[in-house]
Design a protein around this motif. Structure first.
Motif, mmCIF file in Angstrom:
data_model
loop_
_atom_site.group_PDB
_atom_site.id
_atom_site.type_symbol
_atom_site.label_atom_id
_atom_site.label_comp_id
_atom_site.label_asym_id
_atom_site.label_seq_id
_atom_site.Cartn_x
_atom_site.Cartn_y
_atom_site.Cartn_z
ATOM 1 N N TYR A 198 42.935 29.350 63.740
ATOM 2 C CA TYR A 198 42.071 30.381 63.155
ATOM 3 C C TYR A 198 41.270 29.849 61.974
ATOM 4 O O TYR A 198 40.610 30.615 61.280
ATOM 5 C CB TYR A 198 42.913 31.587 62.737
ATOM 6 N N PRO A 204 36.349 30.994 68.297
ATOM 7 C CA PRO A 204 37.434 31.647 69.038
ATOM 8 C C PRO A 204 37.737 30.980 70.380
ATOM 9 O O PRO A 204 38.890 30.906 70.805
ATOM 10 C CB PRO A 204 36.922 33.078 69.217
ATOM 11 N N ARG A 207 40.324 27.969 70.195
ATOM 12 C CA ARG A 207 41.656 28.153 69.617
ATOM 13 C C ARG A 207 42.769 27.644 70.525
ATOM 14 O O ARG A 207 43.743 27.042 70.064
ATOM 15 C CB ARG A 207 41.868 29.630 69.282
#
Length: 381
Positions: A198, A204, A207
Motif C-alpha cells: 500500500y 493498486p 499490490r
C-alpha cells in the motif's frame, strides 16, 4: 525560465577542456532519441534466453563453489578473500535479476519473474518492489523531484534534516551501506517502503506482485535465521552476512557513481526543461576493469538508461555505435586498472561536495554546504 548558477568543474584537466570547447551539457541536444536508436545495430535489441540463462548458471556455479570452499576450509586465512569474491558475486546476481526486471533477460514475462525472484530473494531484495521503483527511476532519470535513485535533496529538505540523518547521508562509509535502509523507507524527503503493497510507490494493480515478492523475501530471511540457529550464528554471518554487506557496498558504490561524481558537474532538471533524453544523458559510464565482465557490463550505463530493453551482453557494442550520434554528450569513462580503485576519489569528492540543489530553477546543479563538516559533531537538533 529561472536557471541555477553556471557549471562548476572539478578534477584535473577535463573540466578546463570542456570550458575551452564552451560545451554546456545542459543544452538541449541536437539529436533525438530516435537518432540514437537508429545508430544501434538491430541485433543488439535481440534477447537470447539461453545466453541469459548461461550467465545465471555461471554465476550460481561460482557462488556454490565459493560456499563449498568456505565450508571446507573454514579458515581465517580463507574468509577475507571469500568475502570479497562472494560479495562481488552477490552483486553479479543482482545485476542479472535487474535485467529480469527490465525485461531484457528474455521475451517471457513469466521466466523473467521466476528468475528475478530466485536471484533477488537469495540476496534479500524484494524483486517486484524493487523492479517497480527502479522503473520509476528510469522513467524519470535526472528529474529533481521524480527520480528515485540517489535523488538530490532540495535545499529546503536538506536544511530540515536532523544532524544524524545528514551525517549518515554525507559521511563515508555510511552512504555505501544505505541500500537496505532505502528498501525499507526510501530516501530523505520521500515516503513509502518497497515491502508495503500500500506504499505510494505502487498502484493498486501492483499490490499482488509486491505481496508475492515480500513473501519470497520473508521466506529467504526465515531460512537464514533457521540456519543461523541450527548451525552457528557466527558461521552464518561469515558465510552469508559479510558477503551480503559487500554486495550492498558494490550496489551503492556503482549506482551512486553512475549519477554522481563526474569531474564536471552535471545538471538536474525540473518542469519543462526535463525530457527523457536530457535526463538520460546525465548518466555516466564507468570502467571497472576486471569487474566489467563479472558484473555484466553494468558500467555501460548511458545506453542502458536510454534503452533498458537492450540485453547486457549487447551494451558495449550498442554504446560504441551510439557514440557517433551522442558526440560530446557522451563522456568517455576513465580507463580502469584491474580493480576500479580510481573511482574512489570521485566518490569521496562527490559525497563531500554534492549536498543539495536549489529549490528554484528548472536546471540546477549540486551545491555544497561549507558548514556541514564543521557543524556535524557540534550541533544538535
Amino acid at each position: 525560465m529561472v536557471q541555477a548558477q553556471p557549471l562548476q568543474h572539478v578534477g584535473n584537466g577535463a573540466g578546463k577542456e570542456d570550458l575551452a570547447y564552451n560545451f554546456d551539457p545542459s543544452a538541449p541536444p541536437p539529436f533525438k532519441i530516435a537518432d540514437i536508436r537508429a545508430a544501434i545495430p538491430k541485433h543488439c535489441w535481440e534477447k537470447n534466453t539461453l545466453r541469459s540463462l548461461s550467465y545465471v548458471l555461471r554465476d550460481v556455479l561460482i557462488v556454490s563453489a565459493l560456499v563449498a570452499a568456505a565450508i571446507g576450509f573454514n579458515s581465517w586465512l580463507f574468509w577475507p578473500p571469500y568475502w570479497s569474491a562472494q560479495g562481488t558475486m552477490f552483486w553479479a546476481l543482482f545485476v542479472l535479476g535487474h535485467d529480469c526486471g527490465h525485461g531484457s533477460f528474455s521475451n517471457s514475462p513469466m521466466l523473467n519473474s521466476i528468475v528475478g525472484h530466485i536471484l533477488h530473494s537469495s540476496i534479500l531484495v524484494p524483486y517486484h518492489g524493487w523492479r517497480i521503483s527502479h522503473r520509476t527511476h528510469h522513467q524519470n532519470h535526472g528529474h529533481v523531484e521524480k527520480d528515485e535513485s540517489w535523488v538530490p535533496l532540495s535545499e529546503k529538505v536538506y536544511k530540515n534534516l536532523d544532524n544524524m540523518t545528514r551525517m549518515m547521508r554525507f559521511t563515508l562509509p555510511f552512504p555505501i551501506f544505505a541500500y537496505p535502509f532505502y528498501l525499507w523507507s526510501r530516501s530523505p524527503g520521500k515516503e513509502g517502503s518497497h515491502f508495503n503493497p500500500y506504499s505510494n510507490l505502487f498502484s493498486p494493480g501492483e499490490r499482488r506482485d509486491v505481496i508475492t515478492s515480500t513473501l519470497c523475501w520473508g521466506i529467504m530471511l526465515s531460512l537464514l535465521l533457521y540456519l543461523s540457529l541450527t548451525l552457528d550464528p557466527l558461521f552464518m554471518f561469515k558465510l552469508y552476512g559479510v558477503p551480503y554487506l559487500i554486495f550492498v557496498v558494490w550496489l551503492d558504490f556503482v549506482t551512486y557513481l553512475h549519477h554522481h561524481g563526474y569531474k564536471q558537474k552535471l545538471p538536474w532538471y525540473r518542469g519543462q526543461e526535463w525530457t527523457y533524453l536530457r535526463g538520460g544523458l546525465t548518466t555516466v559510464d564507468r570502467d571497472y576493469g576486471w569487474i566489467n565482465n563479472i558484473h555484466h557490463d553494468i558500467g555501460t550505463h548511458v545506453i542502458h538508461h536510454l534503452f533498458p530493453q537492450i540485453p547486457h551482453y549487447h551494451l558495449v557494442e550498442a554504446t560504441k555505435a551510439a557514440k557517433a550520434v551522442l558526440g560530446k554528450y557522451y563522456r568517455e569513462p576513465q580507463k580502469s586498472g584491474p580493480l576500479p580503485l580510481h573511482l574512489i576519489k570521485y566518490l569521496l569528492h562527490s559525497i563531500s561536495q554534492d549536498h543539495f540543489v536549489s529549490d528554484y530553477g528548472d536546471i540546477v546543479y549540486y551545491q555544497t554546504d561549507s558548514q556541514f563538516h564543521k557543524d556535524s559533531w557540534t550541533k544538535s537538533n
